[in-house]
Write a protein that holds these residues in place. Structure first.
Motif, PDB file in Angstrom:
ATOM      1  N   VAL A   1       4.452   5.985   4.433  1.00 26.84           N
ATOM      2  CA  VAL A   1       3.929   6.535   3.183  1.00 26.84           C
ATOM      3  C   VAL A   1       4.983   6.413   2.089  1.00 26.84           C
ATOM      4  O   VAL A   1       6.100   6.906   2.237  1.00 26.84           O
ATOM      5  CB  VAL A   1       3.534   8.019   3.343  1.00 26.84           C
ATOM      6  N   GLN A   2       4.619   5.750   1.004  1.00 26.65           N
ATOM      7  CA  GLN A   2       5.522   5.689  -0.148  1.00 26.65           C
ATOM      8  C   GLN A   2       5.473   7.019  -0.891  1.00 26.65           C
ATOM      9  O   GLN A   2       4.396   7.555  -1.170  1.00 26.65           O
ATOM     10  CB  GLN A   2       5.129   4.547  -1.080  1.00 26.65           C
ATOM     11  N   GLN A   3       6.662   7.554  -1.206  1.00 27.29           N
ATOM     12  CA  GLN A   3       6.771   8.865  -1.836  1.00 27.29           C
ATOM     13  C   GLN A   3       7.192   8.731  -3.295  1.00 27.29           C
ATOM     14  O   GLN A   3       8.013   7.874  -3.648  1.00 27.29           O
ATOM     15  CB  GLN A   3       7.799   9.736  -1.093  1.00 27.29           C
ATOM     16  N   GLU A   4       6.640   9.618  -4.121  1.00 25.76           N
ATOM     17  CA  GLU A   4       6.979   9.618  -5.543  1.00 25.76           C
ATOM     18  C   GLU A   4       8.435  10.018  -5.781  1.00 25.76           C
ATOM     19  O   GLU A   4       9.013  10.777  -5.008  1.00 25.76           O
ATOM     20  CB  GLU A   4       6.066  10.584  -6.301  1.00 25.76           C
ATOM     21  N   CYS A   5       8.994   9.511  -6.855  1.00 27.45           N
ATOM     22  CA  CYS A   5      10.350   9.903  -7.238  1.00 27.45           C
ATOM     23  C   CYS A   5      10.353  11.363  -7.663  1.00 27.45           C
ATOM     24  O   CYS A   5       9.385  11.847  -8.266  1.00 27.45           O
ATOM     25  CB  CYS A   5      10.849   9.054  -8.405  1.00 27.45           C
ATOM     26  N   PRO A   6      11.428  12.083  -7.350  1.00 26.55           N
ATOM     27  CA  PRO A   6      11.501  13.468  -7.807  1.00 26.55           C
ATOM     28  C   PRO A   6      11.592  13.521  -9.322  1.00 26.55           C
ATOM     29  O   PRO A   6      12.094  12.581  -9.959  1.00 26.55           O
ATOM     30  CB  PRO A   6      12.791  13.981  -7.154  1.00 26.55           C
ATOM     31  N   PRO A   7      11.109  14.586  -9.935  1.00 28.41           N
ATOM     32  CA  PRO A   7      11.187  14.699 -11.396  1.00 28.41           C
ATOM     33  C   PRO A   7      12.642  14.808 -11.848  1.00 28.41           C
ATOM     34  O   PRO A   7      13.519  15.174 -11.057  1.00 28.41           O
ATOM     35  CB  PRO A   7      10.411  15.987 -11.687  1.00 28.41           C
ATOM     36  N   PRO A   8      12.927  14.502 -13.106  1.00 27.65           N
ATOM     37  CA  PRO A   8      14.309  14.630 -13.596  1.00 27.65           C
ATOM     38  C   PRO A   8      14.787  16.068 -13.542  1.00 27.65           C
ATOM     39  O   PRO A   8      13.989  17.006 -13.544  1.00 27.65           O
ATOM     40  CB  PRO A   8      14.210  14.123 -15.046  1.00 27.65           C
ATOM     41  N   SER A   9      16.075  16.222 -13.496  1.00 27.94           N
ATOM     42  CA  SER A   9      16.645  17.563 -13.395  1.00 27.94           C
ATOM     43  C   SER A   9      16.269  18.419 -14.610  1.00 27.94           C
ATOM     44  O   SER A   9      16.228  17.934 -15.739  1.00 27.94           O
ATOM     45  CB  SER A   9      18.173  17.478 -13.290  1.00 27.94           C
ATOM     46  N   CYS A  10      15.986  19.690 -14.329  1.00 26.56           N
ATOM     47  CA  CYS A  10      15.671  20.622 -15.416  1.00 26.56           C
ATOM     48  C   CYS A  10      16.774  21.672 -15.564  1.00 26.56           C
ATOM     49  O   CYS A  10      16.598  22.679 -16.253  1.00 26.56           O
ATOM     50  CB  CYS A  10      14.319  21.300 -15.163  1.00 26.56           C
ATOM     51  N   ASP A  11      17.914  21.457 -14.904  1.00 22.90           N
ATOM     52  CA  ASP A  11      19.043  22.380 -15.041  1.00 22.90           C
ATOM     53  C   ASP A  11      19.564  22.335 -16.487  1.00 22.90           C
ATOM     54  O   ASP A  11      19.466  21.308 -17.159  1.00 22.90           O
ATOM     55  CB  ASP A  11      20.172  22.012 -14.085  1.00 22.90           C
ATOM     56  N   ASP A  12      20.132  23.460 -16.935  1.00 23.79           N
ATOM     57  CA  ASP A  12      20.645  23.495 -18.308  1.00 23.79           C
ATOM     58  C   ASP A  12      21.789  24.494 -18.408  1.00 23.79           C
ATOM     59  O   ASP A  12      21.937  25.388 -17.557  1.00 23.79           O
ATOM     60  CB  ASP A  12      19.530  23.887 -19.287  1.00 23.79           C
TER      61      ASP A  12
ATOM     62  N   SER B   1       7.377   1.689  -9.971  1.00 18.68           N
ATOM     63  CA  SER B   1       8.651   2.368 -10.233  1.00 18.68           C
ATOM     64  C   SER B   1       8.555   3.871 -10.015  1.00 18.68           C
ATOM     65  O   SER B   1       9.568   4.565  -9.970  1.00 18.68           O
ATOM     66  CB  SER B   1       9.112   2.087 -11.666  1.00 18.68           C
ATOM     67  N   ALA B   2       7.326   4.372  -9.869  1.00 23.88           N
ATOM     68  CA  ALA B   2       7.144   5.814  -9.646  1.00 23.88           C
ATOM     69  C   ALA B   2       7.478   6.219  -8.217  1.00 23.88           C
ATOM     70  O   ALA B   2       7.642   7.398  -7.933  1.00 23.88           O
ATOM     71  CB  ALA B   2       5.708   6.214  -9.968  1.00 23.88           C
ATOM     72  N   TRP B   3       7.580   5.228  -7.304  1.00 23.88           N
ATOM     73  CA  TRP B   3       7.872   5.531  -5.901  1.00 23.88           C
ATOM     74  C   TRP B   3       9.342   5.269  -5.614  1.00 23.88           C
ATOM     75  O   TRP B   3       9.890   4.239  -5.995  1.00 23.88           O
ATOM     76  CB  TRP B   3       6.992   4.681  -4.986  1.00 23.88           C
ATOM     77  N   CYS B   4       9.974   6.198  -4.915  1.00 23.54           N
ATOM     78  CA  CYS B   4      11.418   6.092  -4.670  1.00 23.54           C
ATOM     79  C   CYS B   4      11.792   5.972  -3.201  1.00 23.54           C
ATOM     80  O   CYS B   4      12.915   5.613  -2.886  1.00 23.54           O
ATOM     81  CB  CYS B   4      12.148   7.301  -5.264  1.00 23.54           C
TER      82      CYS B   4
ATOM     83  N   SER C   1       0.820  -1.210   0.000  1.00 29.02           N
ATOM     84  CA  SER C   1       0.000   0.000   0.000  1.00 29.02           C
ATOM     85  C   SER C   1       0.854   1.260   0.000  1.00 29.02           C
ATOM     86  O   SER C   1       1.965   1.284   0.549  1.00 29.02           O
ATOM     87  CB  SER C   1      -0.919   0.015   1.223  1.00 29.02           C
ATOM     88  N   GLN C   2       0.311   2.287  -0.608  1.00 28.00           N
ATOM     89  CA  GLN C   2       1.014   3.566  -0.615  1.00 28.00           C
ATOM     90  C   GLN C   2       1.035   4.169   0.773  1.00 28.00           C
ATOM     91  O   GLN C   2       1.978   4.846   1.152  1.00 28.00           O
ATOM     92  CB  GLN C   2       0.339   4.533  -1.585  1.00 28.00           C
ATOM     93  N   LEU C   3      -0.004   3.904   1.555  1.00 29.91           N
ATOM     94  CA  LEU C   3      -0.058   4.414   2.920  1.00 29.91           C
ATOM     95  C   LEU C   3      -0.495   3.289   3.840  1.00 29.91           C
ATOM     96  O   LEU C   3      -1.510   2.640   3.600  1.00 29.91           O
ATOM     97  CB  LEU C   3      -1.031   5.592   3.024  1.00 29.91           C
ATOM     98  N   THR C   4       0.303   3.038   4.900  1.00 28.68           N
ATOM     99  CA  THR C   4      -0.005   1.984   5.862  1.00 28.68           C
ATOM    100  C   THR C   4       0.208   2.521   7.269  1.00 28.68           C
ATOM    101  O   THR C   4       1.248   3.120   7.555  1.00 28.68           O
ATOM    102  CB  THR C   4       0.893   0.750   5.648  1.00 28.68           C
TER     103      THR C   4
ATOM    104  N   HIS D   1      15.111   5.484   1.422  1.00 29.81           N
ATOM    105  CA  HIS D   1      15.006   5.299  -0.029  1.00 29.81           C
ATOM    106  C   HIS D   1      15.035   3.815  -0.378  1.00 29.81           C
ATOM    107  O   HIS D   1      15.736   3.020   0.258  1.00 29.81           O
ATOM    108  CB  HIS D   1      16.148   6.029  -0.737  1.00 29.81           C
ATOM    109  N   PHE D   2      14.269   3.464  -1.384  1.00 26.58           N
ATOM    110  CA  PHE D   2      14.286   2.091  -1.884  1.00 26.58           C
ATOM    111  C   PHE D   2      15.638   1.819  -2.546  1.00 26.58           C
ATOM    112  O   PHE D   2      16.025   2.495  -3.495  1.00 26.58           O
ATOM    113  CB  PHE D   2      13.180   1.876  -2.922  1.00 26.58           C
ATOM    114  N   LYS D   3      16.354   0.823  -2.048  1.00 25.29           N
ATOM    115  CA  LYS D   3      17.566   0.374  -2.722  1.00 25.29           C
ATOM    116  C   LYS D   3      17.268  -0.807  -3.628  1.00 25.29           C
ATOM    117  O   LYS D   3      18.020  -1.122  -4.530  1.00 25.29           O
ATOM    118  CB  LYS D   3      18.635   0.011  -1.691  1.00 25.29           C
TER     119      LYS D   3
END
Length: 394
Positions: A201-212, A130-133, A101-104, A175-177
């Motif tokens: 609570v399972q947390q979503e992965c952060p979005p990819p870097s937007c640095d440029d 795979s969306a949870w990190c 579960s996402q929340l237990t 973090h999930f290893k």
């Protein structure tokens, strides 16, 4: 995102001036905003009877005075709250548990009564997708026997041991290893506490870097996820590098700019060279700024709420002709000076030869290169004399 759950039954029990306190809980679905900023938690004294602010009767029987022991109050309060808030049996108290579960919500065995002796329990949270990190463990209650280095009763979480009494609550992010995260609970044969009540609570992965980083003389610069709306809680850092040493300005043409507005541009904003932009800018609007250093820094930041279309810029690095002309003119002016210096050297060589012609020696002040040149000329003259036909006259 979350199911309709009763979030945070109570965070901790606190004693102040002889009055027990309970932290107000919120009944309803939680959102990303709730998880990011936390609830507006308010400590409210339970003085007796029915408190309209709490909307609950006193969670322990009868009035108490300062002589009442804390463990008794804690047990009564925990029992009342647990019974009333978790009537749908959402609490899990098994000693061995595996959940996707996402929340237990997990409690120690016998909670809100004291846990038993010689326990070795294991709680495993398996990755939902795979969306949870990571998994956030929020301990609403943590009351275990205290010992040096937590050698007696303890919770083992990612190699860290937790024990003792923590009234302010404890939060850990693991973090999930691999595909799961495991928490262990151990108790010895004596001294027992209230145990623990936690939310995993399972947390979503952060979005990819937007640095440029931009090095070309002309390029496009846009908000993350463009042309779709940008996301909340994004920070993008941009570095613009001069394409040549003659660049002196940056020219920014707005193709689209629609970013959440506030008076000080502190919610969502685009910042370049220390200047912030937010709100709406018209298409075709041009902004120019000096580019004195080799790099210019920019940043886009969005807060936890409200997203808009974002921005798209056409950026051009502008060279300064006047500076180029000045530099080239300086190089041209140096040419006559170099010619003059070479002419002076030639005259010095001639003067040295004339001065020392009588004794056939080269003057000490003649340079080595000059000596080599004179030597070549002398050898060439001898060769010509030897090869002249008989009877040849100058």
């Amino acid at each position: 995102m979350f199911r309709h759950v009763l979030w945070l039954a109570f965070l901790s029990l606190t004693w102040s001036e002889g009055y027990p306190y309970v932290i107000n809980a919120t009944d309803g679905p939680t959102t990303d905003i709730d998880r990011s900023n936390g609830s507006n938690v308010v400590l409210m004294p339970l003085l007796g009877g029915t408190d309209p602010a709490v909307n609950s009767t006193l969670p322990f029987e009868g009035m108490t005075d300062n002589a009442t022991t804390m463990p008794t109050l804690e047990s009564q309060l925990a029992n009342k709250l647990t019974t009333s808030l978790y009537q749908d049996d959402t609490l899990i108290s098994a000693c061995q548990l595996t959940t996707h579960s996402q929340l237990t919500v997990i409690k120690s065995s016998s909670f809100p009564n004291n846990y038993g002796p010689n326990l070795d329990c294991q709680y495993t949270v398996r990755r939902n997708s795979s969306a949870w990190c990571s998994v956030t463990f929020l301990f609403n209650v943590l009351d275990l026997e205290e010992s040096e280095e937590c050698s007696k009763d303890y919770i083992d979480l990612a190699g860290e041991r937790l024990c003792g009494y923590n009234p302010s609550g404890v939060t850990r992010i693991v973090h999930f290893k691999g595909s799961e995260v495991t928490m262990k609970f151990h108790s010895d044969e004596d001294v027992f506490g209230l145990g623990f009540l936690l939310t995993a609570v399972q947390q979503e992965c952060p979005p990819p870097s937007c640095d440029d980083r931009f090095t070309h003389s002309q390029f496009e610069l846009s908000s993350p996820n463009f042309p779709s709306t940008y996301e909340n809680r994004r920070i993008c850092d941009y570095v613009i590098v001069k394409s040549s040493r003659f660049v002196c300005k940056l020219r920014i043409q707005v193709e689209l700019f629609d970013v959440e507005y506030d008076d000080k541009c502190e919610a969502d904003f685009f910042e370049l060279n220390g200047e912030k932009f937010c709100g709406v800018m018209s298409e075709g609007q041009i902004v120019e700024m000096d580019f004195p250093n080799t790099e210019m820094l920019g940043r886009f930041r969005s807060d936890y709420a409200t997203t808009r279309s974002g921005f798209l810029f056409e950026v051009t690095q502008i060279e300064c002709p006047s500076e180029m002309l000045s530099t080239n003119q300086s190089e041209v002016e140096n040419i006559p000076e170099a010619l003059s210096t070479n002419q002076s050297d030639a005259e010095n060589i001639s003067e040295a030869l004339s001065t020392n012609q009588s004794d056939g020696k080269i003057a000490p002040n003649v340079t080595e290169s000059s000596q080599m040149t004179l030597g070549i000329k002398s050898t060439q003259q001898n060769f010509e004399d030897e090869t002249k036909p008989s009877g040849y006259k100058h």
